[in-house]
Enzyme design. Structure first.
Site, PDB file in Angstrom:
ATOM      1  N   ARG A  26      39.535  42.468  50.103  1.00  0.00           N
ATOM      2  CA  ARG A  26      40.852  41.522  50.229  1.00  0.00           C
ATOM      3  C   ARG A  26      41.627  41.730  49.020  1.00  0.00           C
ATOM      4  NH1 ARG A  26      37.414  40.032  53.738  1.00  0.00           N
ATOM      5  NH2 ARG A  26      35.979  40.481  52.312  1.00  0.00           N
ATOM      6  N   THR A  27      40.868  41.706  47.844  1.00  0.00           N
ATOM      7  CA  THR A  27      41.786  41.487  46.653  1.00  0.00           C
ATOM      8  C   THR A  27      42.463  42.757  46.306  1.00  0.00           C
ATOM      9  OG1 THR A  27      39.945  39.710  45.907  1.00  0.00           O
ATOM     10  CG2 THR A  27      41.656  40.724  44.254  1.00  0.00           C
TER      11      THR A  27
ATOM     12  N   LYS B 183      33.459  58.433  31.611  1.00  0.00           N
ATOM     13  CA  LYS B 183      33.416  59.623  30.358  1.00  0.00           C
ATOM     14  C   LYS B 183      33.132  58.546  29.479  1.00  0.00           C
ATOM     15  CE  LYS B 183      37.028  62.802  32.398  1.00  0.00           C
ATOM     16  NZ  LYS B 183      38.290  63.284  32.078  1.00  0.00           N
TER      17      LYS B 183
ATOM     18  N   ARG C 117      39.879  44.292  38.236  1.00  0.00           N
ATOM     19  CA  ARG C 117      38.649  43.751  38.507  1.00  0.00           C
ATOM     20  C   ARG C 117      37.454  44.549  37.893  1.00  0.00           C
ATOM     21  NH1 ARG C 117      36.128  42.046  44.373  1.00  0.00           N
ATOM     22  NH2 ARG C 117      37.657  40.650  43.894  1.00  0.00           N
TER      23      ARG C 117
ATOM     24  N   HIS D 224      38.257  34.004  38.888  1.00  0.00           N
ATOM     25  CA  HIS D 224      38.805  34.893  39.897  1.00  0.00           C
ATOM     26  C   HIS D 224      40.224  33.951  40.078  1.00  0.00           C
ATOM     27  CE1 HIS D 224      39.978  37.455  43.214  1.00  0.00           C
ATOM     28  NE2 HIS D 224      39.040  37.342  43.647  1.00  0.00           N
TER      29      HIS D 224
HETATM   30  C1  NCD Z   1      35.177  36.902  46.135  1.00  0.00           C
HETATM   31  C2  NCD Z   1      35.035  37.684  44.713  1.00  0.00           C
HETATM   32  O1  NCD Z   1      34.987  38.669  44.821  1.00  0.00           O
HETATM   33  O2  NCD Z   1      34.566  37.056  43.853  1.00  0.00           O
HETATM   34  N1  NCD Z   1      35.840  37.900  47.056  1.00  0.00           N
HETATM   35  C3  NCD Z   1      37.080  37.764  47.005  1.00  0.00           C
HETATM   36  O3  NCD Z   1      37.882  38.174  46.176  1.00  0.00           O
HETATM   37  N2  NCD Z   1      37.777  37.194  48.099  1.00  0.00           N
HETATM   38  C4  NCD Z   1      33.974  36.227  46.711  1.00  0.00           C
HETATM   39  C5  NCD Z   1      32.704  37.047  46.884  1.00  0.00           C
HETATM   40  O4  NCD Z   1      32.765  38.403  46.630  1.00  0.00           O
HETATM   41  O5  NCD Z   1      31.592  36.427  47.231  1.00  0.00           O
END
Ligand code: NCD
Length: 314
Positions: A59-60, A88, A109, A137
């Site tokens: 999703r993100t 590397k 991320r 997040h």
């Molecule tokens: C979440 C995350 O990556 O922290 N996912 C997301 O971005 N919607 C929640 C999760 O992974 O449980």
């Protein structure tokens, strides 16, 4: 200067980086975009977003890329560390500094807590934290707040139950920090003993705007008091051993029976992906809003990108 203009060139590393007034302006814009997305198709024309994902995501990453494409911009990036120069031995600071030479905005991320802050210090373009380990997040939180505002009509005086892995769940930490800034939030922190919220998150509640909290192991004992139930996945990848994960993974499974005592206007949220913690039968309950939440995520990211690029109209 307007609240959105104020966001031009800024980073988003933690929820507290934007004031309540700035968030409101962003949600107003996100609502307008959701109502007529086509009107914003040239907002980011000629601009480039880089999405650097050192950890898995559906999703993100895809919602950021979709958001940029729907604004008329373009997106580049990678979705696993193995395909970048991190393999590397390159530092995140060097990677981000380089990417800033190509792109107008960088989304990161990374499995390590605090890595986005290090990246932001090295970057000449705005950095958005799309999840740093078990820490924060903040764009999931924008998604969550936009959803709460649309479904409940307000962001203050709400009773919010957070259930599951409150120790490692970064979406939980960010949502608690953000909701603590709103007036009179009542938190119900529902988890097994081993997965209670870290003490720095409790301090965020205590520093909040009249927020209160109770910690409990019982979902059944709290559900009838809640305006919002935020379910979470047990974060397998952050456990030191598989045995603990297996023991704790099915601590809470929300099903139609457990939903019975809940208020008719309670909403069920989940950042997704879900594993076992919400039975599929709950999906048809009108109180389940987690797929709407995923859709809102794209609109609020469209608003965020526009504002950081300095292209948002109030
Ligand atoms: C979440 C995350 O990556 O922290 N996912 C997301 O971005 N919607 C929640 C999760 O992974 O449980």
């Amino acid at each position: 200067m307007g609240e959105l203009e104020n966001l031009k060139g800024r980073n988003l590393l933690e929820p507290g980086d934007f004031t309540v007034a700035e968030q409101k302006a962003l949600f107003d814009l996100a609502d307008k975009i959701a109502d007529s997305p086509g009107a914003y198709q040239d907002t980011a024309k000629g601009r480039l977003l880089a999405a650097l994902f050192f950890e898995p995501s559906t999703r993100t990453r895809l919602s950021f890329e979709s958001a940029m494409l729907r604004l008329g911009g373009q997106a580049i990036g990678f979705s696993e560390a193995q395909s970048s120069s991190a393999a590397k031995g390159e530092s995140i600071a060097d990677t981000v500094r380089t990417v800033g030479c190509y792109a107008d905005l960088t989304v990161i991320r990374h499995p390590k807590e605090g890595s986005c802050r290090v990246a932001a210090q090295a970057s000449d373009v705005p950095v958005i934290n799309a999840g740093d380990g078990g820490h924060h997040h903040p764009t999931q939180t924008l998604t969550d707040l936009m959803t709460i505002r649309r479904e409940k009509g307000r962001l203050d005086r709400l009773r919010v139950g957070l259930c599951g892995d409150l120790k490692f769940g970064r979406t939980v930490h960010s949502l608690i920090k953000a909701m603590s800034a709103y007036d009179g939030t009542g938190f119900y922190l529902i988890s097994p003993e081993e997965l209670r919220v870290p003490s720095y998150v409790i301090r965020d509640i205590e520093a909040g705007n009249g927020s209160t909290y109770v910690e409990t192991r019982s979902l059944g004992g709290a559900i009838d008091r809640l305006d919002i139930l935020y379910m979470t996945r047990v974060q397998r990848e952050r456990f030191f051993n598989e045995e603990d994960y297996i023991r704790l993974k099915d601590s809470y499974i929300l099903d139609a029976m457990k939903m019975r005592p809940a208020r008719a206007d309670m909403i069920v949220m989940h950042p997704l992906p879900r594993v076992n913690e919400i039975a599929a039968e709950v999906d048809k309950d009108p109180r389940a809003v987690y797929f709407k939440q995923a859709k809102n995520g794209m609109y609020v990211r469209m608003a965020l990108i526009s504002a950081l690029l300095g292209e948002a109209q109030e």
